[in-house]
Scaffold this motif. Structure first.
Motif, PDB file in Angstrom:
ATOM      1  N   ASP A   1      27.637  -8.295  -1.077  1.00  0.00           N
ATOM      2  CA  ASP A   1      27.429  -9.653  -1.575  1.00  0.00           C
ATOM      3  C   ASP A   1      26.623  -9.551  -2.867  1.00  0.00           C
ATOM      4  O   ASP A   1      25.895  -8.576  -3.070  1.00  0.00           O
ATOM      5  CB  ASP A   1      26.633 -10.487  -0.554  1.00  0.00           C
ATOM      6  CG  ASP A   1      27.434 -10.715   0.731  1.00  0.00           C
ATOM      7  OD1 ASP A   1      28.677 -10.640   0.664  1.00  0.00           O
ATOM      8  OD2 ASP A   1      26.824 -10.957   1.784  1.00  0.00           O
ATOM      9  N   LYS A   2      26.709 -10.590  -3.701  1.00  0.00           N
ATOM     10  CA  LYS A   2      25.926 -10.580  -4.952  1.00  0.00           C
ATOM     11  C   LYS A   2      24.669 -11.417  -4.799  1.00  0.00           C
ATOM     12  O   LYS A   2      24.679 -12.451  -4.126  1.00  0.00           O
ATOM     13  CB  LYS A   2      26.780 -11.116  -6.103  1.00  0.00           C
ATOM     14  CG  LYS A   2      27.890 -10.152  -6.486  1.00  0.00           C
ATOM     15  CD  LYS A   2      28.577 -10.553  -7.768  1.00  0.00           C
ATOM     16  CE  LYS A   2      29.520  -9.439  -8.197  1.00  0.00           C
ATOM     17  NZ  LYS A   2      30.489  -9.887  -9.186  1.00  0.00           N
ATOM     18  N   PHE A   3      23.596 -10.968  -5.398  1.00  0.00           N
ATOM     19  CA  PHE A   3      22.318 -11.676  -5.312  1.00  0.00           C
ATOM     20  C   PHE A   3      21.738 -11.867  -6.708  1.00  0.00           C
ATOM     21  O   PHE A   3      21.841 -10.970  -7.535  1.00  0.00           O
ATOM     22  CB  PHE A   3      21.311 -10.863  -4.488  1.00  0.00           C
ATOM     23  CG  PHE A   3      21.743 -10.621  -3.073  1.00  0.00           C
ATOM     24  CD1 PHE A   3      21.430 -11.531  -2.070  1.00  0.00           C
ATOM     25  CD2 PHE A   3      22.468  -9.482  -2.741  1.00  0.00           C
ATOM     26  CE1 PHE A   3      21.831 -11.302  -0.763  1.00  0.00           C
ATOM     27  CE2 PHE A   3      22.874  -9.244  -1.432  1.00  0.00           C
ATOM     28  CZ  PHE A   3      22.552 -10.166  -0.438  1.00  0.00           C
ATOM     29  N   PRO A   4      21.110 -13.026  -6.933  1.00  0.00           N
ATOM     30  CA  PRO A   4      20.459 -13.220  -8.235  1.00  0.00           C
ATOM     31  C   PRO A   4      19.251 -12.298  -8.361  1.00  0.00           C
ATOM     32  O   PRO A   4      18.705 -11.830  -7.364  1.00  0.00           O
ATOM     33  CB  PRO A   4      20.018 -14.681  -8.208  1.00  0.00           C
ATOM     34  CG  PRO A   4      19.982 -15.063  -6.773  1.00  0.00           C
ATOM     35  CD  PRO A   4      20.964 -14.187  -6.052  1.00  0.00           C
ATOM     36  N   GLN A   5      18.860 -12.053  -9.592  1.00  0.00           N
ATOM     37  CA  GLN A   5      17.719 -11.188  -9.875  1.00  0.00           C
ATOM     38  C   GLN A   5      16.430 -11.852  -9.390  1.00  0.00           C
ATOM     39  O   GLN A   5      16.315 -13.071  -9.382  1.00  0.00           O
ATOM     40  CB  GLN A   5      17.652 -11.002 -11.382  1.00  0.00           C
ATOM     41  CG  GLN A   5      16.890  -9.789 -11.825  1.00  0.00           C
ATOM     42  CD  GLN A   5      16.994  -9.607 -13.333  1.00  0.00           C
ATOM     43  OE1 GLN A   5      17.809 -10.251 -13.980  1.00  0.00           O
ATOM     44  NE2 GLN A   5      16.164  -8.747 -13.881  1.00  0.00           N
ATOM     45  N   ASP A   6      15.456 -11.034  -9.012  1.00  0.00           N
ATOM     46  CA  ASP A   6      14.157 -11.562  -8.605  1.00  0.00           C
ATOM     47  C   ASP A   6      13.169 -11.250  -9.730  1.00  0.00           C
ATOM     48  O   ASP A   6      12.898 -10.092 -10.023  1.00  0.00           O
ATOM     49  CB  ASP A   6      13.722 -10.871  -7.300  1.00  0.00           C
ATOM     50  CG  ASP A   6      12.315 -11.273  -6.896  1.00  0.00           C
ATOM     51  OD1 ASP A   6      11.835 -12.309  -7.383  1.00  0.00           O
ATOM     52  OD2 ASP A   6      11.698 -10.544  -6.092  1.00  0.00           O
ATOM     53  N   HIS A   7      12.639 -12.302 -10.363  1.00  0.00           N
ATOM     54  CA  HIS A   7      11.746 -12.053 -11.506  1.00  0.00           C
ATOM     55  C   HIS A   7      10.274 -12.016 -11.109  1.00  0.00           C
ATOM     56  O   HIS A   7       9.421 -11.729 -11.922  1.00  0.00           O
ATOM     57  CB  HIS A   7      11.967 -13.120 -12.583  1.00  0.00           C
ATOM     58  CG  HIS A   7      13.310 -13.000 -13.236  1.00  0.00           C
ATOM     59  ND1 HIS A   7      13.617 -12.025 -14.158  1.00  0.00           N
ATOM     60  CD2 HIS A   7      14.449 -13.725 -13.073  1.00  0.00           C
ATOM     61  CE1 HIS A   7      14.879 -12.152 -14.543  1.00  0.00           C
ATOM     62  NE2 HIS A   7      15.407 -13.172 -13.900  1.00  0.00           N
ATOM     63  N   THR A   8       9.986 -12.314  -9.836  1.00  0.00           N
ATOM     64  CA  THR A   8       8.572 -12.339  -9.438  1.00  0.00           C
ATOM     65  C   THR A   8       8.066 -10.907  -9.255  1.00  0.00           C
ATOM     66  O   THR A   8       8.820 -10.013  -8.891  1.00  0.00           O
ATOM     67  CB  THR A   8       8.382 -13.096  -8.113  1.00  0.00           C
ATOM     68  OG1 THR A   8       9.218 -12.466  -7.124  1.00  0.00           O
ATOM     69  CG2 THR A   8       8.771 -14.557  -8.237  1.00  0.00           C
TER      70      THR A   8
END
Length: 321
Positions: free
Chosen positions: A301-308
């Protein structure tokens, strides 16, 4: 291994709405798993990144240290790890990249044929044989923790609940995933290696039929497990019903947990399995048709980037990590 942290670089999505972002293979309560490669780009790796602060908050320090210790000591084709690193914010575990994706994702498309389940769970039996010989219980068998490599072989990941146990002793911790927990864990009667055979029976059932005990509330799942009634649908073969029934009675009668140990499991439903060829990865895996062709991350599955960024953590529990 000679792998160095500074040599690892993230693989980026090549197309779609996340194009140019780093590829995330999975996200869980523990952190996230990212797809990495090396500067000279010879090989792919899956890197699990866990916040050190979170580990302390959830009191998982010992589990993390033990997970690393186990993975360092393991040399088995059905279990995956290369290296572990840390900085002030995270613990990183670098594992073999299993490009075929999670068994769990494949299950969403419908239950598996019996010969496929025989193959998948034979890989688990191999991993169990190896771990149990080293006096390690796995305790977290479930489709989400089983990955397929590109040849279709099944590998065990995530050793967060694994534990070393001396034969003949019991442990009393309450761990596992509710649907897969053996009755003796729920009743807090003390448990041992027998819990791994119980969860193998549940896994076989789930791959062939669907989860035998399910509810959105853990308490209800526990009651169903303690009632212990497995309802077999009419399409299940006698052999499949037999192995599941033999893996899921009381601990002392469980297949794999009696005097011949894991040999009994191998000789039961798996009588046609060539264990030597399986170990040498010389069998054609029937799971290969579950694996999609395309970019290396196509089976995930694709996941958005985590910027935290996680907070820094300096208590020093990871000195030996």
């Amino acid at each position: 291994s000679t792998l160095k942290f500074k040599d690892l670089i993230p693989v980026l999505y090549q197309e779609g709405r996340f194009q140019g972002d780093p590829v995330t293979l999975g996200v869980g309560g523990f952190g996230r798993v990212q797809l990495m490669t090396t500067v000279n780009h010879g090989k792919y790796y899956a890197m699990k990144r866990v916040s050190k602060k979170q580990i302390v908050v959830k009191r998982q320090e010992e589990h993390m240290l033990f997970e690393k210790k186990i993975l360092k000591a393991i040399q088995c084709d059905f279990i995956v790890l290369y290296a572990a690193f840390k900085d002030t914010r995270y613990i990183y575990m670098v594992m073999e990249f299993c490009g075929g994706g999670e068994i769990w994702t494949k299950l969403k498309e419908g239950r598996f044929d019996e010969h496929v389940v025989v193959f998948c769970t034979a890989c688990v039996v191999e991993a169990y044989a190896y771990l149990h010989k080293k006096n390690i219980m796995y305790r977290d068998l479930k489709p989400e923790n089983l990955m397929l490599d590109m040849k279709g072989y099944v590998k065990l990941v995530d050793f967060g609940f694994a534990k070393e146990l001396i034969r003949g002793e019991k442990t009393y911790s309450f761990v596992g995933t509710p649907e897969y927990m053996a009755p003796e864990i729920i009743k807090n009667q003390g448990h041992d290696f027998a819990v791994d055979f119980w969860s193998l029976g549940i896994l076989i059932f789930e791959l062939l039929v669907g989860p035998p005990f399910s509810s959105s509330e853990p308490q209800k799942i526990y009651s169903k497990i303690l009632d212990g009634e497995l309802k077999f649908p009419p399409y299940l073969s006698e052999a499949a019903k037999s192995i599941i029934s033999k893996l899921c009675p009381r601990p002392g009668q469980r297949l794999g947990n009696t005097k011949n140990g894991i040999k009994d499991v191998r000789h039961h439903w798996y009588s046609s399995m060539n264990w030597h060829k399986l170990r040498m990865c010389q069998l054609d895996a029937p799971t290969i048709r579950l694996i999609r062709k395309g970019p290396c991350y196509i089976n995930f599955d694709k996941f958005p980037q985590d910027h935290t960024l996680a907070e820094e953590e300096f208590s020093g529990w990871d000195r030996d990590f």
